[in-house]
Design an enzyme around this catalytic site. Sequence first.
Site, short mmCIF file in Angstrom:
data_model
loop_
_atom_site.label_atom_id
_atom_site.label_comp_id
_atom_site.label_asym_id
_atom_site.label_seq_id
_atom_site.Cartn_x
_atom_site.Cartn_y
_atom_site.Cartn_z
N THR A 72 0.50 -1.40 -0.39
CA THR A 72 -0.33 -0.12 0.08
C THR A 72 0.82 1.09 -0.51
O THR A 72 1.66 1.57 0.78
CB THR A 72 -1.43 -0.05 0.86
OG1 THR A 72 -1.43 -0.74 0.91
CG2 THR A 72 -1.80 1.18 1.83
N ASP A 88 -4.19 3.53 -2.36
CA ASP A 88 -3.96 3.13 -3.83
C ASP A 88 -5.20 1.57 -3.55
O ASP A 88 -5.08 1.73 -2.75
CB ASP A 88 -2.77 2.28 -4.06
CG ASP A 88 -2.14 1.46 -3.73
OD1 ASP A 88 -2.72 1.49 -1.67
OD2 ASP A 88 -1.85 0.38 -3.78
N ARG A 90 -4.63 -1.06 -4.83
CA ARG A 90 -4.09 -2.50 -4.82
C ARG A 90 -3.70 -4.12 -3.31
O ARG A 90 -3.29 -3.34 -2.42
CB ARG A 90 -2.96 -2.36 -5.58
CG ARG A 90 -1.96 -3.90 -5.91
CD ARG A 90 -0.43 -3.55 -6.27
NE ARG A 90 -0.48 -3.43 -7.87
CZ ARG A 90 0.36 -3.73 -8.74
NH1 ARG A 90 2.18 -4.07 -8.24
NH2 ARG A 90 0.11 -3.52 -10.14
N LYS A 104 -9.44 0.63 0.67
CA LYS A 104 -9.01 0.80 1.59
C LYS A 104 -8.78 1.70 2.53
O LYS A 104 -7.89 2.26 3.69
CB LYS A 104 -6.99 0.79 1.63
CG LYS A 104 -6.02 -0.24 0.76
CD LYS A 104 -5.04 -0.66 -0.09
CE LYS A 104 -4.92 -0.73 -0.34
NZ LYS A 104 -3.05 -0.82 -1.15
N GLY A 118 -0.71 -2.29 5.50
CA GLY A 118 -0.37 -4.11 6.88
C GLY A 118 -1.04 -5.19 6.47
O GLY A 118 -1.45 -4.99 4.75
N SER A 200 4.47 0.85 2.29
CA SER A 200 5.54 0.25 1.21
C SER A 200 5.35 1.71 0.65
O SER A 200 6.79 1.53 0.33
CB SER A 200 5.38 -0.69 0.37
OG SER A 200 4.34 -0.65 -0.44
N ASP A 237 6.29 2.34 -6.32
CA ASP A 237 6.28 0.62 -4.89
C ASP A 237 5.71 -0.10 -5.87
O ASP A 237 4.23 0.08 -6.37
CB ASP A 237 6.04 1.33 -4.38
CG ASP A 237 5.68 0.58 -3.49
OD1 ASP A 237 6.79 -0.50 -3.04
OD2 ASP A 237 4.69 0.71 -2.71
N SER A 240 2.64 -1.41 -4.14
CA SER A 240 1.06 0.03 -4.22
C SER A 240 0.48 -0.23 -6.12
O SER A 240 1.42 -0.31 -7.26
CB SER A 240 1.25 1.27 -4.29
OG SER A 240 1.78 1.04 -2.71
#
Lengths: 307, 240, 265
Positions: A72, A88, A90, A104, A118, A200, A237, A240
Amino acid sequence: MVAQPVQKVFPLTLKITNLPSSNSSRPWRIPVRIDCYLSHIKMAGLSFDNFQRNQYIASKGVAMPKATSTGTTIVGCKFNGGVVIAADTRATAGPIVADKNCEKLHKLSPKIWCAGAGTAADTEMVTQLIGSNLELHSLYTNREPRVIASLTLLKQHLFKYQGHIGAYLIVAGVDPTGAHLFSIHAHGSTDVGPYQTLGSGSLAAMSVMETQWKENMTKEECIKLCADAIEAGIWNDLGSGSNVDVCVMEVGKDAQLLRNYITPNIREQKAKSYKFKKGTTAILRESIYNLVDVEETEIPVPMEVDA
Amino acid sequence: MSNTIASEYGHTDTSVPIEHRFNPYSDNGGTILGIAGEDFAVLAGDTRHTSGYSINSRFQPKIMDLGDDLVMSANGFSADGDALIRSFQQQLTWYHFNNQNKKLRPSSAARLIQHLLYGHRFFPYYVHTIIAGLDEEGKGAIYSFDPVGSYEREQCRAGGAAASLIMPFLDNQVNFKNQYDPATGQARLKTYLKLDEVLNLVRDAFTSATERHIEVGDCLQIKIITKEGVREEFYPLKRD
Amino acid sequence: MEHDPFKWGRPDNATYGDYDYRISNAKNTEFPSMHTQQPIVTGTSVIAIKYKNGIVMAADNLGSYGSLARFSNIERLIPVGKDTVVGISGDISDLQYIERALDELEVENDYDGASHPFKANHIHEYLNKLLYQRRSKLNPLWNAVVVAGINSDNEPFLAHNDLLGVQFSSPTLATGFGAHLAIPLLRKVADKEEDVAHVTKEQAREAILQSMKVLFYRDARSSNRFSLVTIDKDTGISFEKDLKVENMSWKYAETIKGYGNLQKF
């Protein structure tokens, strides 16, 4: 204490709708027996019953199952008269994309929302639990819930579990005291600031926040900044990806969830169609078993009343 | 957490304590795919180069033209992949020097690669290697290798990060596994696919792998070997 | 990439489980001596971006000893030949070894004064071989290296190389923390190789300065003093030393009180 199986017979009504009968809405009654083990469900809180067993089998070299982690990018940012959070969409399990368009952004109360990074299950459950407690508290006090109250409930709950509940949250909302923005780590520590990033992709998002953020932004500027920060995570990243979700909370207004606010990752058309001819999957063997005796009972159907 | 040493390539072992020292390997993601046709062969790979959750480069092509109408890719730990391809190229130069520039056949290239890989049996090149070319009869040839040199000639093979996602798709679409002829009820007969059909499958394999594997994306490189020689195509992939 | 140089080259905790400290605490007299490698004095990120006529690269001047800011005047951008600069992060003693190796290489190559001049791609390949050879001896040079310069085709050349011998190139490169914090900013300027043709020297320089500021904000092992180099295929190398991070804004900090419960209403 040895658990004794408790046998109970529950009446269960299954509505079977696709029978080749003319009267298709007629309900059927099927008796079903369910055996329940009830002795363990008395204790409050999470069950650690399997902890020792898992330690043991892990020591024998058996790998533990992997939880879906929302690896994330999530952000939050305040503006004049409100606060915005974004995420995001994913969800990953290791290097595999588990969900391309997950949500999320969680609702704690109508005007307090929370972005979670997490372990997916932990962010989901902790958010539901604290959402419920917030509602009860608000009913009890007859006041609108406050962001500071949700922050305290979350951090005390997470601290109690010493980081084992892997929820990393950005909490934001408006209440009678104004607009607020916080972040919480899984161990229970909290942060305050005009902008927050977590997950992340937090460094990618933070690089955007640190270069583009300014004081006294308008709502539109703030939404743009948050969306840009999430996009930095999406492109840079690997944890994500996909779309940007945004939630705007403005003082004196209802919170506004902008689901899939930006969709920069729509899949192109496939080069070929993969429709198979009927019969491509051969039937090698066929057997039909009668698993239940269906007992038919006539139940009077109430007269239909026109709406 | 237990003291386990686990990898995709080996079994899980807990009986030895882990040594805390320099780890000479890493994983640079990416995926490759080779398909052989009747009179052509293709070798394709994405161009994303990764470490952990970071993209090192969006365009680091890994399908190499070796000359002699041979192409090669070694996917996995890219330092080993580069080293393997480089040592193959050096061997090939010596082969040409010693044999009046005789063209190396794919079957001979494959045997050479086996020896290069097995030469590092106890400190392996951490790569999945695929080469593509045309055999003596002009038919498409794909050879694929495990990290220590076991190899096989195949009709098609996927390697690298998303190999486990792409391979079942190839089994079904190239070798027609689990497909039956509705008319006869017999297993669908094997036929050679045409080049444009193969290119469509390759593109769909990579767009699909990009959807579901985080280490695959950015750009697709395809090298096509026909009797006219080797040509190359690039297609954009999603960059998230 | 792992941004903490102390963790470079070690098995990843997430994959292999937490490190078992009983191992390092054990008395292993019957074992042969194993020298565990780790970087001692370290330098943090090197960042670089291509523009249409060359490359801009920067690195700060700090040498860290763990969390101690030990040396404040380390130069990590090393010119080699006429139009190449090598930017090195990671262990400083290994940096100095590489510096010496490159110097020897240059002397060796040029001792008759009529040799073929070194280009950036040659230096990159030499370093790649050196680093890969050392990793294969399990005695790595604990560095991540960015080679910036002009290649044998007289085009801008930018490539990355690390302690494992892993090598790649891209219009934007950064080592360490820069890979996480600077790359997203630099890729906004030049994401694809095609974008480079539209990037001016000023834009590239501005993006690098902005990235150095963000790195100083957010990388706890960085400093606000840095060197910046511009390598242009027409005008050659221009080195700027003793630069400082400018136009920082810490004003919002005064509005923050406590960590949640002390908000002013």
